[in-house]
Design a protein around this motif. Structure first.
Motif, PDB file in Angstrom:
ATOM      1  N   GLY A   1      -1.164  -5.263   0.579  1.00  0.00           N
ATOM      2  CA  GLY A   1      -0.338  -4.322  -0.178  1.00  0.00           C
ATOM      3  C   GLY A   1      -0.931  -3.966  -1.536  1.00  0.00           C
ATOM      4  O   GLY A   1      -1.982  -4.473  -1.937  1.00  0.00           O
TER       5      GLY A   1
ATOM      6  N   ASP B   1      -1.694  -8.808   5.554  1.00  0.00           N
ATOM      7  CA  ASP B   1      -1.214  -7.702   4.732  1.00  0.00           C
ATOM      8  C   ASP B   1      -2.072  -7.523   3.470  1.00  0.00           C
ATOM      9  O   ASP B   1      -2.648  -8.479   2.946  1.00  0.00           O
ATOM     10  CB  ASP B   1       0.275  -7.833   4.383  1.00  0.00           C
ATOM     11  CG  ASP B   1       1.164  -7.367   5.544  1.00  0.00           C
ATOM     12  OD1 ASP B   1       0.632  -6.792   6.508  1.00  0.00           O
ATOM     13  OD2 ASP B   1       2.400  -7.579   5.474  1.00  0.00           O
TER      14      ASP B   1
ATOM     15  N   HIS C   1       2.184  -2.746   2.116  1.00  0.00           N
ATOM     16  CA  HIS C   1       1.590  -3.755   3.006  1.00  0.00           C
ATOM     17  C   HIS C   1       0.141  -3.449   3.392  1.00  0.00           C
ATOM     18  O   HIS C   1      -0.513  -4.300   3.989  1.00  0.00           O
ATOM     19  CB  HIS C   1       2.441  -3.900   4.283  1.00  0.00           C
ATOM     20  CG  HIS C   1       3.790  -4.461   3.990  1.00  0.00           C
ATOM     21  ND1 HIS C   1       4.132  -5.777   4.227  1.00  0.00           N
ATOM     22  CD2 HIS C   1       4.881  -3.891   3.421  1.00  0.00           C
ATOM     23  CE1 HIS C   1       5.369  -5.992   3.822  1.00  0.00           C
ATOM     24  NE2 HIS C   1       5.852  -4.858   3.338  1.00  0.00           N
ATOM     25  N   CYS C   2      -0.316  -2.221   3.071  1.00  0.00           N
ATOM     26  CA  CYS C   2      -1.680  -1.907   3.525  1.00  0.00           C
ATOM     27  C   CYS C   2      -2.504  -1.036   2.572  1.00  0.00           C
ATOM     28  O   CYS C   2      -3.674  -0.785   2.842  1.00  0.00           O
ATOM     29  CB  CYS C   2      -1.648  -1.260   4.905  1.00  0.00           C
ATOM     30  SG  CYS C   2      -0.934   0.395   4.921  1.00  0.00           S
TER      31      CYS C   2
ATOM     32  N   HIS D   1       8.810 -10.414  -0.754  1.00  0.00           N
ATOM     33  CA  HIS D   1       9.202  -8.997  -0.751  1.00  0.00           C
ATOM     34  C   HIS D   1      10.534  -8.791  -1.468  1.00  0.00           C
ATOM     35  O   HIS D   1      11.318  -7.907  -1.132  1.00  0.00           O
ATOM     36  CB  HIS D   1       9.276  -8.503   0.711  1.00  0.00           C
ATOM     37  CG  HIS D   1       9.156  -7.025   0.885  1.00  0.00           C
ATOM     38  ND1 HIS D   1      10.234  -6.178   0.791  1.00  0.00           N
ATOM     39  CD2 HIS D   1       8.104  -6.238   1.182  1.00  0.00           C
ATOM     40  CE1 HIS D   1       9.834  -4.938   1.030  1.00  0.00           C
ATOM     41  NE2 HIS D   1       8.548  -4.947   1.252  1.00  0.00           N
TER      42      HIS D   1
ATOM     43  N   SER E   1       2.850  -7.336  -0.939  1.00  0.00           N
ATOM     44  CA  SER E   1       2.591  -8.326   0.117  1.00  0.00           C
ATOM     45  C   SER E   1       1.109  -8.493   0.414  1.00  0.00           C
ATOM     46  O   SER E   1       0.411  -7.530   0.751  1.00  0.00           O
ATOM     47  CB  SER E   1       3.320  -7.915   1.399  1.00  0.00           C
ATOM     48  OG  SER E   1       4.707  -7.964   1.179  1.00  0.00           O
TER      49      SER E   1
ATOM     50  N   GLY F   1       6.621  -9.818   8.208  1.00  0.00           N
ATOM     51  CA  GLY F   1       6.439  -8.449   7.720  1.00  0.00           C
ATOM     52  C   GLY F   1       7.774  -8.026   7.124  1.00  0.00           C
ATOM     53  O   GLY F   1       8.444  -8.835   6.479  1.00  0.00           O
TER      54      GLY F   1
ATOM     55  N   ASN G   1       6.799  -2.589  13.263  1.00  0.00           N
ATOM     56  CA  ASN G   1       6.419  -3.720  12.413  1.00  0.00           C
ATOM     57  C   ASN G   1       6.208  -4.936  13.301  1.00  0.00           C
ATOM     58  O   ASN G   1       7.086  -5.296  14.083  1.00  0.00           O
ATOM     59  CB  ASN G   1       7.539  -3.989  11.405  1.00  0.00           C
ATOM     60  CG  ASN G   1       7.348  -5.315  10.686  1.00  0.00           C
ATOM     61  OD1 ASN G   1       6.409  -5.479   9.914  1.00  0.00           O
ATOM     62  ND2 ASN G   1       8.218  -6.273  10.964  1.00  0.00           N
TER      63      ASN G   1
ATOM     64  N   VAL H   1      -2.509  -6.617   9.617  1.00  0.00           N
ATOM     65  CA  VAL H   1      -1.519  -5.820   8.884  1.00  0.00           C
ATOM     66  C   VAL H   1      -0.251  -5.703   9.736  1.00  0.00           C
ATOM     67  O   VAL H   1      -0.313  -5.291  10.898  1.00  0.00           O
ATOM     68  CB  VAL H   1      -2.079  -4.431   8.542  1.00  0.00           C
ATOM     69  CG1 VAL H   1      -0.993  -3.547   7.929  1.00  0.00           C
ATOM     70  CG2 VAL H   1      -3.264  -4.553   7.585  1.00  0.00           C
ATOM     71  N   SER H   2       0.890  -6.045   9.126  1.00  0.00           N
ATOM     72  CA  SER H   2       2.156  -6.057   9.876  1.00  0.00           C
ATOM     73  C   SER H   2       2.644  -4.650  10.195  1.00  0.00           C
ATOM     74  O   SER H   2       3.149  -4.395  11.281  1.00  0.00           O
ATOM     75  CB  SER H   2       3.228  -6.822   9.086  1.00  0.00           C
ATOM     76  OG  SER H   2       3.487  -6.184   7.836  1.00  0.00           O
TER      77      SER H   2
END
Ligand SMILES: [Zn+2]
Length: 247
Positions: A36, A34, A64-65, A213, A20, A155, A139, A57-58
């Motif tokens: 990812g 995000d 995601h991070c 996703h 993501s 997210g 989230n 960032v969710s």
């Protein structure tokens, strides 16, 4: 508002793809939503690292991070480091990824803005309304508004009236749809299927739906078809390089 998909893989990045990561641009401002796995090489194909103006960032899962680390390294290890990057995340969500390098190495590269889910943020030209959505870890779904256009992003989230509220009348809903039809028993509260997301998009009255996703190996056409059973509008599947203009 322009959305560019850097990656849309769930869980891990498939060959040539990324997890993501979404560039959201308006009027010269570049927000990265995000970061990812493997999103930074996709990002750097489009903009330089110092052209990112802010990061949202969710949640703290690495798909995601994780690439926040190479993004910050690419800014730190320059002769002329750019000014600190504003990074928005829920409290503690980025503790692990920010601890990967030796203490202090990346401190000057970012300013962390930890927010409470439910709060409203102003990020550059964007109004960002956040909502806590059900997932294994906290989230924050986000609803980005600029010039009357609305992009809602879940997210990762199980089905919830909060998703419908987040996406109400949005021009585009970018929604996690890890599965096609059935969500395994142990994930039902925390992840969604394309079929569920389609119904939620219909309930919210969104202009179009972009599934993201997807579990690696999922056939995108099958996911689109499942979402279209409950949703009358246009359905796409996020893939690296896709660009959608909302205007
Ligand atoms: Zn997650």
């Amino acid at each position: 508002m322009r959305l560019t998909v850097l990656g849309g893989c769930g869980a891990w990045p498939e060959a040539g793809q990324a997890c993501s990561g979404y560039l959201v641009e308006h009027d010269g401002f570049t927000l990265l939503v995000d970061v990812g796995y493997a999103t930074v090489p996709r990002l750097l194909e489009r903009v330089s690292q110092d052209q990112v103006d802010a990061v949202f960032v969710s949640h703290g899962h690495p798909d995601h991070c994780a690439d926040l680390n190479p993004l910050l390294r690419s800014r730190a290890l320059r002769d002329d480091p750019p000014k600190p990057l504003p990074v928005y995340a829920l409290p503690g969500a980025l503790d692990a990824v920010l601890a990967l390098d030796r203490p202090g190495m990346l401190d000057a590269t970012y300013v962390l803005h930890e927010f409470t889910a439910g709060s409203r943020l102003d990020i550059g030209p964007f109004r960002a309304e956040t909502r806590l959505l059900p997932h294994w870890v906290p989230n924050a779904g986000v609803r980005l508004t600029v010039d009357g256009r609305v992009l809602a992003y879940t997210g990762d989230s199980g089905p919830s009236p909060e998703v419908v509220a987040l996406a109400r009348d949005a021009d585009l809903l970018l929604a996690e749809a890890t599965f096609v039809d059935e969500v395994p028993e142990d994930s039902r509260r925390d992840l969604s299927s394309a079929r569920q997301v389609g119904r939620q998009a219909e309930d919210a009255g969104v202009g179009q739906l972009l599934l993201t996703h997807l579990q690696p190996g999922t056939d995108p056409a099958t996911a689109r078809a499942a979402a279209s059973d409950g949703y009358q509008g246009k359905v796409g599947v996020a893939i690296s390089g896709m660009v959608i203009d909302l205007s």
